[in-house]
Design a protein around this motif. Structure first.
Motif, short mmCIF file in Angstrom:
data_model
loop_
_atom_site.label_atom_id
_atom_site.label_comp_id
_atom_site.label_asym_id
_atom_site.label_seq_id
_atom_site.Cartn_x
_atom_site.Cartn_y
_atom_site.Cartn_z
N GLU A 96 6.80 5.62 -9.88
CA GLU A 96 6.35 6.19 -8.61
C GLU A 96 5.69 7.54 -8.81
O GLU A 96 5.90 8.49 -8.07
CB GLU A 96 7.52 6.30 -7.62
N GLY A 97 4.86 7.63 -9.85
CA GLY A 97 4.06 8.83 -10.05
C GLY A 97 4.78 9.96 -10.73
O GLY A 97 4.18 11.02 -10.94
N ARG A 98 6.04 9.79 -11.10
CA ARG A 98 6.78 10.86 -11.76
C ARG A 98 7.32 10.36 -13.09
O ARG A 98 7.67 9.19 -13.24
CB ARG A 98 7.92 11.35 -10.86
N SER A 150 -5.70 15.15 0.91
CA SER A 150 -6.30 14.06 0.15
C SER A 150 -5.21 13.23 -0.51
O SER A 150 -4.34 13.76 -1.21
CB SER A 150 -7.24 14.63 -0.91
N GLN A 151 -5.27 11.91 -0.31
CA GLN A 151 -4.24 11.00 -0.80
C GLN A 151 -4.86 9.89 -1.64
O GLN A 151 -5.83 9.27 -1.24
CB GLN A 151 -3.48 10.37 0.38
N SER A 152 -4.27 9.64 -2.82
CA SER A 152 -4.64 8.45 -3.59
C SER A 152 -3.98 7.24 -2.93
O SER A 152 -2.79 7.26 -2.63
CB SER A 152 -4.17 8.58 -5.04
N VAL A 153 -4.77 6.17 -2.72
CA VAL A 153 -4.25 4.94 -2.11
C VAL A 153 -3.93 3.96 -3.23
O VAL A 153 -4.82 3.57 -3.99
CB VAL A 153 -5.26 4.34 -1.14
N LEU A 154 -2.66 3.58 -3.33
CA LEU A 154 -2.22 2.72 -4.42
C LEU A 154 -1.96 1.30 -3.95
O LEU A 154 -1.40 1.10 -2.87
CB LEU A 154 -0.94 3.26 -5.04
N ILE A 177 0.85 -1.19 0.00
CA ILE A 177 0.00 0.00 0.00
C ILE A 177 0.89 1.24 0.00
O ILE A 177 1.77 1.38 0.84
CB ILE A 177 -0.95 0.02 1.21
N TRP A 178 0.62 2.14 -0.96
CA TRP A 178 1.38 3.38 -1.09
C TRP A 178 0.41 4.54 -1.16
O TRP A 178 -0.77 4.37 -1.50
CB TRP A 178 2.23 3.36 -2.35
N PHE A 179 0.93 5.75 -0.88
CA PHE A 179 0.11 6.96 -0.93
C PHE A 179 0.74 7.96 -1.88
O PHE A 179 1.96 8.10 -1.95
CB PHE A 179 -0.03 7.58 0.47
N ARG A 180 -0.13 8.67 -2.63
CA ARG A 180 0.34 9.67 -3.59
C ARG A 180 -0.51 10.94 -3.45
O ARG A 180 -1.73 10.88 -3.40
CB ARG A 180 0.24 9.13 -5.01
N ASN A 181 0.18 12.08 -3.40
CA ASN A 181 -0.50 13.37 -3.30
C ASN A 181 -0.01 14.26 -4.43
O ASN A 181 1.16 14.24 -4.79
CB ASN A 181 -0.20 14.02 -1.95
N MET A 182 -0.91 15.07 -5.02
CA MET A 182 -0.56 15.82 -6.22
C MET A 182 0.51 16.88 -5.99
O MET A 182 1.18 17.32 -6.93
CB MET A 182 -1.79 16.47 -6.83
N THR A 183 0.72 17.34 -4.77
CA THR A 183 1.72 18.38 -4.55
C THR A 183 3.01 17.84 -4.00
O THR A 183 3.91 18.60 -3.66
CB THR A 183 1.18 19.46 -3.59
N LYS A 184 3.13 16.52 -3.86
CA LYS A 184 4.36 15.92 -3.36
C LYS A 184 5.09 15.20 -4.50
O LYS A 184 4.49 14.82 -5.49
CB LYS A 184 4.07 14.94 -2.22
N ALA A 185 6.37 14.97 -4.30
CA ALA A 185 7.17 14.48 -5.41
C ALA A 185 7.35 12.98 -5.42
O ALA A 185 7.77 12.42 -6.42
CB ALA A 185 8.55 15.14 -5.38
#
Length: 402
Positions: A212-214, A96-100, A63-71
């Motif tokens: 990893e979202g980038r 608000s965090q997307s749960v991956l 389980i990972w978390f992703r936020n639009m303003t974090k890198a």
């Protein structure tokens, strides 16, 4: 100019696992997902135990978390997993965090959890409070003595998940229109977009490979035609960004190849470098070495910035008209996949450009200084004016959704 202003609006990369079943490949292995309730009034507390229900979890589920303003994504510590549920310790994240779900080299978004917003320090320019309204339209007015004033209009549309779905660019002077349509194939860690229009670019395709979202690789293919070029000239630009430990974009290596017409063909090696001081972006250096039928030559540009107002809209400095077409990093910020945002907008920048001919001779332009003036409506930027030597060059007007 068009390429730069694509990046006034960042979009959250949110995509439910169930949507992958309808179009993604591979299919999400977990079904019947039930997320625990969370909201601004009832946020998840870091350090607490959280359980997600669903069928198909395994010992390899992460389980990972992703936020639009974090890198960078943040991994949660899984404390228990069964075929019908996964329990983990909530990490130290905010908002608000997307749960991956990451498993077997793939990833899917299970849903969203809301944590408390991180408290911000108004005295600390590196700690701005980002504001929520999306940009619906950007109008750019160019001041030109030969043509007179002329305008380009950028209109943005969003899908049901508040992701940027289309952007239309209208040149009100030439009467031309181009539309970019975006497709999120997140199960494949890829975003693609296509553009069609009646101007110089007849066909545009972009592909963003994500790690990893980038963006770890970006490929842009254009086939030009119409009144400005011969039909069928193809240009392929490939970029590989690099980030530092804090998630800031620090360098891009790439190539650009043009083919289809021997007289127009060329190949360039591109490099961008970025310097941050205490989290504030303050220097950009770009170089290109090009080989074509005339030989080998090059160019370079260097820009130094003076920090301006806090960037509380999360509009990246890379999205503001402050340099020109040679900035090859701009596409990475259209979809908020290019690293951390700069925390302050530029107030002034000094620009130096140089050409290098086939004999290695360097020809430098005079240093040019631009100053930017911001107009605010409360906390929101409504216009940006740029000046060179006191002369007004452009006016950018920003309109937000209600």
């Amino acid at each position: 100019m068009k390429k730069i202003l694509y990046f006034f609006m960042a979009a959250a990369l949110l995509c439910g696992c169930e949507k992958e079943e309808n179009g993604g490949d591979p299919i999400c292995p977990v079904t019947e997902i039930s997320m625990p309730a969370s909201s601004t009034e009832n946020p998840v507390v870091p350090g607490s135990s959280v359980t997600i229900q669903g069928k198909g979890f395994t010992s390899g589920s992460e389980i990972w978390f992703r936020n639009m303003t974090k890198a960078a994504d943040v991994q949660a510590t899984v404390t228990n997993v069964t075929a019908s549920a996964i329990t983990f310790t909530a990490p130290e994240v905010y908002g608000s965090q997307s749960v991956l779900l990451k498993q077997d080299g793939n990833e899917w978004t299970l849903g969203t959890l809301v944590f408390a917003n991180q408290s911000t320090d108004p005295e600390d320019p590196t700690d701005p409070e980002y504001l929520p309204r999306k940009i619906s339209q950007v109008k750019v007015i160019f001041k030109d003595e030969s043509k007179g004033d002329y305008t380009q209009l950028y209109t943005y549309s969003y899908d049901a998940d508040d992701r940027l779905s289309t952007m239309t660019v209208t040149d009100l002077f030439e009467g031309e229109k181009e539309t970019l349509t975006i497709n999120y194939a997140y199960a494949e860690s890829k975003i693609t977009s296509k553009g069609e229009g009646n101007g110089f670019i007849q066909s545009l395709e972009e592909s963003y490979e994500l790690t990893e979202g980038r963006v770890s690789k970006y490929v842009r293919t254009t086939i030009s035609g119409g009144k400005y070029a011969e039909e069928g000239i193809k240009t392929i630009q490939t970029l590989n960004p690099r980030y530092n430990a804090e998630g800031y974009l620090i360098a891009i290596d790439g190539t650009e190849v043009c083919s289809g017409d021997p007289e127009e063909a060329y190949e360039s090696i591109l490099t961008d470098q970025y310097t941050f001081t205490e989290g504030i972006f303050n220097k950009y250096v770009s170089k290109a070495s090009t080989t074509d039928s005339y030989g080998q030559y090059g160019s370079s540009s260097e820009i130094e910035f003076t920090a301006g107002p806090a960037n509380n809209l999360n509009i990246d400095v890379f999205g503001i008209d402050w340099m020109g077409e040679e900035m090859c990093s701009a596409p990475l910020f259209l979809l908020n996949v290019g690293g951390k945002r700069s925390v302050q907008l530029p107030a002034k920048y000094q620009y130096q450009y140089a050409d290098i001919d086939e004999d290695g001779n360097v020809s430098k332009d005079d240093n040019q200084t631009k100053e930017l003036e911001y107009t605010m409506d409360g906390d929101y930027i409504t216009s940006i004016k740029t000046y060179i030597a006191g002369e007004l060059q452009t006016i950018v007007e920003i309109i937000y959704e209600d």
